[in-house]
Motif scaffolding. Sequence first.
Motif, PDB file in Angstrom:
ATOM      1  N   PHE A 455       2.276   4.430  -5.793  1.00  0.00           N
ATOM      2  CA  PHE A 455       2.030   3.951  -7.143  1.00  0.00           C
ATOM      3  C   PHE A 455       2.362   2.459  -7.244  1.00  0.00           C
ATOM      4  O   PHE A 455       1.598   1.669  -7.795  1.00  0.00           O
ATOM      5  CB  PHE A 455       2.883   4.759  -8.127  1.00  0.00           C
ATOM      6  CG  PHE A 455       2.716   4.344  -9.558  1.00  0.00           C
ATOM      7  CD1 PHE A 455       1.572   4.689 -10.270  1.00  0.00           C
ATOM      8  CD2 PHE A 455       3.705   3.610 -10.194  1.00  0.00           C
ATOM      9  CE1 PHE A 455       1.411   4.294 -11.572  1.00  0.00           C
ATOM     10  CE2 PHE A 455       3.541   3.212 -11.511  1.00  0.00           C
ATOM     11  CZ  PHE A 455       2.395   3.565 -12.200  1.00  0.00           C
ATOM     12  N   ALA A 456       3.514   2.099  -6.649  1.00  0.00           N
ATOM     13  CA  ALA A 456       3.970   0.711  -6.778  1.00  0.00           C
ATOM     14  C   ALA A 456       3.105  -0.255  -5.988  1.00  0.00           C
ATOM     15  O   ALA A 456       2.921  -1.400  -6.383  1.00  0.00           O
ATOM     16  CB  ALA A 456       5.426   0.598  -6.324  1.00  0.00           C
ATOM     17  N   THR A 457       2.562   0.197  -4.878  1.00  0.00           N
ATOM     18  CA  THR A 457       1.801  -0.745  -4.051  1.00  0.00           C
ATOM     19  C   THR A 457       0.305  -0.719  -4.344  1.00  0.00           C
ATOM     20  O   THR A 457      -0.378  -1.699  -4.087  1.00  0.00           O
ATOM     21  CB  THR A 457       2.008  -0.454  -2.550  1.00  0.00           C
ATOM     22  OG1 THR A 457       1.846   0.947  -2.343  1.00  0.00           O
ATOM     23  CG2 THR A 457       3.382  -0.880  -2.095  1.00  0.00           C
ATOM     24  N   VAL A 458      -0.199   0.378  -4.868  1.00  0.00           N
ATOM     25  CA  VAL A 458      -1.638   0.457  -5.133  1.00  0.00           C
ATOM     26  C   VAL A 458      -1.941   0.271  -6.609  1.00  0.00           C
ATOM     27  O   VAL A 458      -2.718  -0.603  -7.002  1.00  0.00           O
ATOM     28  CB  VAL A 458      -2.225   1.797  -4.642  1.00  0.00           C
ATOM     29  CG1 VAL A 458      -3.709   1.885  -4.997  1.00  0.00           C
ATOM     30  CG2 VAL A 458      -1.996   1.955  -3.160  1.00  0.00           C
ATOM     31  N   ASP A 459      -1.306   1.074  -7.456  1.00  0.00           N
ATOM     32  CA  ASP A 459      -1.639   1.055  -8.885  1.00  0.00           C
ATOM     33  C   ASP A 459      -1.092  -0.176  -9.593  1.00  0.00           C
ATOM     34  O   ASP A 459      -1.800  -0.836 -10.347  1.00  0.00           O
ATOM     35  CB  ASP A 459      -1.104   2.312  -9.584  1.00  0.00           C
ATOM     36  CG  ASP A 459      -1.788   3.569  -9.077  1.00  0.00           C
ATOM     37  OD1 ASP A 459      -1.634   3.875  -7.883  1.00  0.00           O
ATOM     38  OD2 ASP A 459      -2.485   4.225  -9.869  1.00  0.00           O
ATOM     39  N   VAL A 460       0.192  -0.444  -9.346  1.00  0.00           N
ATOM     40  CA  VAL A 460       0.841  -1.514 -10.121  1.00  0.00           C
ATOM     41  C   VAL A 460       0.145  -2.874  -9.974  1.00  0.00           C
ATOM     42  O   VAL A 460      -0.122  -3.537 -10.968  1.00  0.00           O
ATOM     43  CB  VAL A 460       2.345  -1.602  -9.774  1.00  0.00           C
ATOM     44  CG1 VAL A 460       2.955  -2.853 -10.387  1.00  0.00           C
ATOM     45  CG2 VAL A 460       3.067  -0.367 -10.292  1.00  0.00           C
ATOM     46  N   PRO A 461      -0.184  -3.309  -8.733  1.00  0.00           N
ATOM     47  CA  PRO A 461      -0.827  -4.622  -8.640  1.00  0.00           C
ATOM     48  C   PRO A 461      -2.141  -4.679  -9.407  1.00  0.00           C
ATOM     49  O   PRO A 461      -2.473  -5.700 -10.003  1.00  0.00           O
ATOM     50  CB  PRO A 461      -1.072  -4.777  -7.141  1.00  0.00           C
ATOM     51  CG  PRO A 461      -0.102  -3.867  -6.491  1.00  0.00           C
ATOM     52  CD  PRO A 461       0.072  -2.717  -7.412  1.00  0.00           C
ATOM     53  N   ALA A 462      -2.874  -3.566  -9.433  1.00  0.00           N
ATOM     54  CA  ALA A 462      -4.170  -3.581 -10.099  1.00  0.00           C
ATOM     55  C   ALA A 462      -4.026  -3.623 -11.614  1.00  0.00           C
ATOM     56  O   ALA A 462      -4.828  -4.246 -12.306  1.00  0.00           O
ATOM     57  CB  ALA A 462      -4.979  -2.346  -9.694  1.00  0.00           C
ATOM     58  N   VAL A 463      -3.012  -2.944 -12.127  1.00  0.00           N
ATOM     59  CA  VAL A 463      -2.904  -2.879 -13.587  1.00  0.00           C
ATOM     60  C   VAL A 463      -2.017  -3.992 -14.137  1.00  0.00           C
ATOM     61  O   VAL A 463      -1.781  -4.063 -15.331  1.00  0.00           O
ATOM     62  CB  VAL A 463      -2.319  -1.536 -14.074  1.00  0.00           C
ATOM     63  CG1 VAL A 463      -3.238  -0.399 -13.716  1.00  0.00           C
ATOM     64  CG2 VAL A 463      -0.923  -1.320 -13.559  1.00  0.00           C
ATOM     65  N   TRP A 464      -1.541  -4.831 -13.254  1.00  0.00           N
ATOM     66  CA  TRP A 464      -0.577  -5.846 -13.695  1.00  0.00           C
ATOM     67  C   TRP A 464      -1.069  -6.652 -14.885  1.00  0.00           C
ATOM     68  O   TRP A 464      -0.458  -6.714 -15.937  1.00  0.00           O
ATOM     69  CB  TRP A 464      -0.251  -6.750 -12.509  1.00  0.00           C
ATOM     70  CG  TRP A 464       0.661  -7.834 -12.904  1.00  0.00           C
ATOM     71  CD1 TRP A 464       0.389  -9.155 -12.903  1.00  0.00           C
ATOM     72  CD2 TRP A 464       1.989  -7.683 -13.391  1.00  0.00           C
ATOM     73  NE1 TRP A 464       1.467  -9.841 -13.366  1.00  0.00           N
ATOM     74  CE2 TRP A 464       2.463  -8.962 -13.680  1.00  0.00           C
ATOM     75  CE3 TRP A 464       2.812  -6.577 -13.634  1.00  0.00           C
ATOM     76  CZ2 TRP A 464       3.726  -9.191 -14.187  1.00  0.00           C
ATOM     77  CZ3 TRP A 464       4.084  -6.812 -14.133  1.00  0.00           C
ATOM     78  CH2 TRP A 464       4.524  -8.104 -14.405  1.00  0.00           C
TER      79      TRP A 464
END
Lengths: 544, 375
Positions: A455-464
């Motif tokens: 979640f932290a490496t895939v989702d978070v950067p995209a939704v930042w």
Amino acid sequence: MRRYATLAALALGPVLVLAVFFVVPVVGMVGRGFVVDGRLDVGGVLEVLGRERTHRVLWFTVWSAAVATLVSVLLGLPAAYALHRLAFPGRRLVRALLLVPFVLPTVVVGVAFRLLLGEAGPLGGLGLDGTPVAIVAGLVFFNVAVVIRAVGAAWESLDARPGEAAAALGASPAQVFRTVTLPALRPAIVSAASVVFLFCATSYGVVLTLGGLRYSSVETEIYLLTTQLLDLRAAAALSVLQLLAVTALLVVAGRLRAVRDPTQSRRTPRPRRPRGTDGAQVALTLLVLVLVAAPLLTLLLGSLRADDAWSLDNYRALDRVGQGSALLVPASDALLTSLRTAVDATWMSLLLGGLIAVVVSRRSATRGERRLRSTLDGFFMLPLGVSAVTLGFGFLLTLGRPPLALLDSPLLVPVAQALVALPLVVRTLVPVLTGLDDRQRQAAASLGAGPLRTFATVDVPAVWRPLLAAAGFAFAVSLGEFGATSFLARSEHPTLPVVIFRLIGSPEPEAFGTALAASVVLAAATAAVVLAVDRLGGRSFGAL
Amino acid sequence: MGHVSARTGSRTGLRTGLVAAVLAVATTTSCSLVGGGDDDTSTGGDGEGRQRVVLVTHDSFVMSEELQRQFEQESGYDLQIQASGDAGALTNRLVLTKDDPTGDAVFGIDNTFGSRAIDEGVLAPYDAQLPDGAQTYVLPGDDGADGRELTPVDNGNVCVNVDTGWFEDEGLAAPTSLDDLADPAYADLFVTPGATTSSPGLAFLLASIAQYGEGTDGEGGWQDYWTRLMDNGTRLTQGWSDAYEVDFTQGGGGGDRPIVTSYDSSPAFTLDDEGGTTTAALLDTCFQQVEYAAVLAGAENPEGAQALVDFMVGRDFQQALPEAMYVFPVDSGAELPADWARFAQRPTQPLTVDPAEIAANREQWLQEWTDITTR
């Protein structure tokens, strides 16, 4: 089974919050209209729905909101492009400015518009005061920022390469837009449009102030029936009508939003300098800016006038309390209360909205699971479509006594505001999260990352960035929220909109100017916060 | 979330960490209501064992900090104020929560909603000792077997106001009566807040009903008067502030209409530099508004509520009313501010409508009024 368990665990918190602060109050209030002398009376409610007046009111609500939504989208799209894809000096400032209308109390916007459009105003010659055109203009003024921000956030991180490929193969810019860009943006556009429609359809002050009392919407009718006539049956009938209409809208929007393959490769291209081909978009953005700036300028100029001369007296009066002043607390105290409330409302809506967005956007394995997820999605949009007065009275009715004695809690106001901001947060995050290629998550997992790490490496950067956009939204909503707040705000600690409302209604001769000055301060504070949040987003970050 | 991603060491982690830190600081310091603590609860310590009294009121209610402390000291109760909505919303809120009221006392029910509150049984009888001059403001019909329920606290008149300088400049005699407003000589000069959205707007409608009575089959009466008013170019606005501040020539926004529905106290707020006032209230067009306080039926702390009602008709509270809420005290012995005493002329015979009649006809009248004004 495990999928359902995770889903339930993630959704439990938000669902509970919504149940206590939305479902219970609304059901409690609407239920009063259905129960007459202890008996269920559905016939009476149906009778109200058959009235000619009900039909007229419904029709006006639908068409005015639809037109305002359409105009907001048409003006918002080019502006979203210009402000999120093009690089020019001051674009962050313009972006922040465009969000300002969103926080201004309707009573102030009403006054600003009427100072501009009224017979004695600079645009009085157009004869717009008291017409549907003025109502639609007011609604667009409030809501165009929703389109710009929500669509802009998606557009910003849209991979430019497919479009460039199409162009290399000979497609004209218009063809590229129609066949590549628009389909990719459709989920975001439909999301923004449905939110705008709900805001417009439940607007109260704009319809009455700018329409000169000649037009009634479902919302103004519910207000009249509930607070003046106490005709709860008719109010309940209209509330149910509102809920049904909202549900229908959400179903339609859900269909329109769905695309066969929502996966998009995300990479944020550097914003580029405007070129000749961007002329139309830039021109339309300027038009939006003028539309939004004109009433704001009226406010600013008005706040700088005292005793027929230019002066800062109105601003000096902001901290004067007591004799000859309509202020109960210094405006700076009220601003602080507003900011503190907004901080709480923002983290609450980001937390709840983030959870919901994650739940809603995950790929479903089965049809039933998909249906469950989209129902959840719609459920959290409902607060936008329900009358503030129904919710406000519902609060008083159901949250004043055990087991839910929450009326005195200092957290009630931020929670109520978070509920209003929640759909904006969800609608901003979901299109981006669904756009993520699930294979990225699978790749991370196969490399040994746990669910959290994935979640932290895939989702978070995209939704930042969208997350920041959503935070700005939530903050702005909270700063400007007046409907629900006015039912709940404790008089010792009024928020700035409540103070402005009081000032504008005071006969004290300086109070009107002070109210304008306070509005300018509220606008400036909003712009500053949004600007700071935008800065936090950084420029090169999304390229990761 | 912050910790997990911080371990990755990427810029993502740094940034999420930063935000997490900002949020953490924000919520644990005074930037948030959660972390900032609530000064209300912290003052609870010295009031160990003190009973509280909860006042339910409308959002225009103002009671100075000093008066609140004074009441708390004299009575020994902690005062808590729940203010929301206008007089109409307030009354209806009481009706809705009457089985389980959220407060002990109410302030702000006016003479247009008084009958409704009494009929619905939301109030408990309490014969407060009235100051001199207050008896005339007691709600007609409020004489139940167990005693009076509504205690008059303040009053004011809604009157048509004119910009006297404007009429002098135009060489036109200012209007003096309701009839004049429908006279073509005053076409397009009058602005009034609407009866459905504003309390002074409703008061003006009631003034016309008191003056012209009920029409028969659409002929004559107030319905006919309003048809003539609208034909004469009357402008309607949502609220008082819209009408007075934006459209009235003496308001803050520099409007273009020299006749407006406002209050009998308004001329005290439009003083010029030469020791006079630039506006006048037309004393033959006034409708009297009276605001009441009462003890709520089923109150948890009826004694506290009674003490609060008593305090509101006491000299200190009465004397503060003009400055706090721009209304006149019911106590004829209370001293008025100098400008009020000089410039706020009061009607001797304001127009009135029987409260019971208002309660019975409100819906019908507002419906008809809406039909006439949106025709």
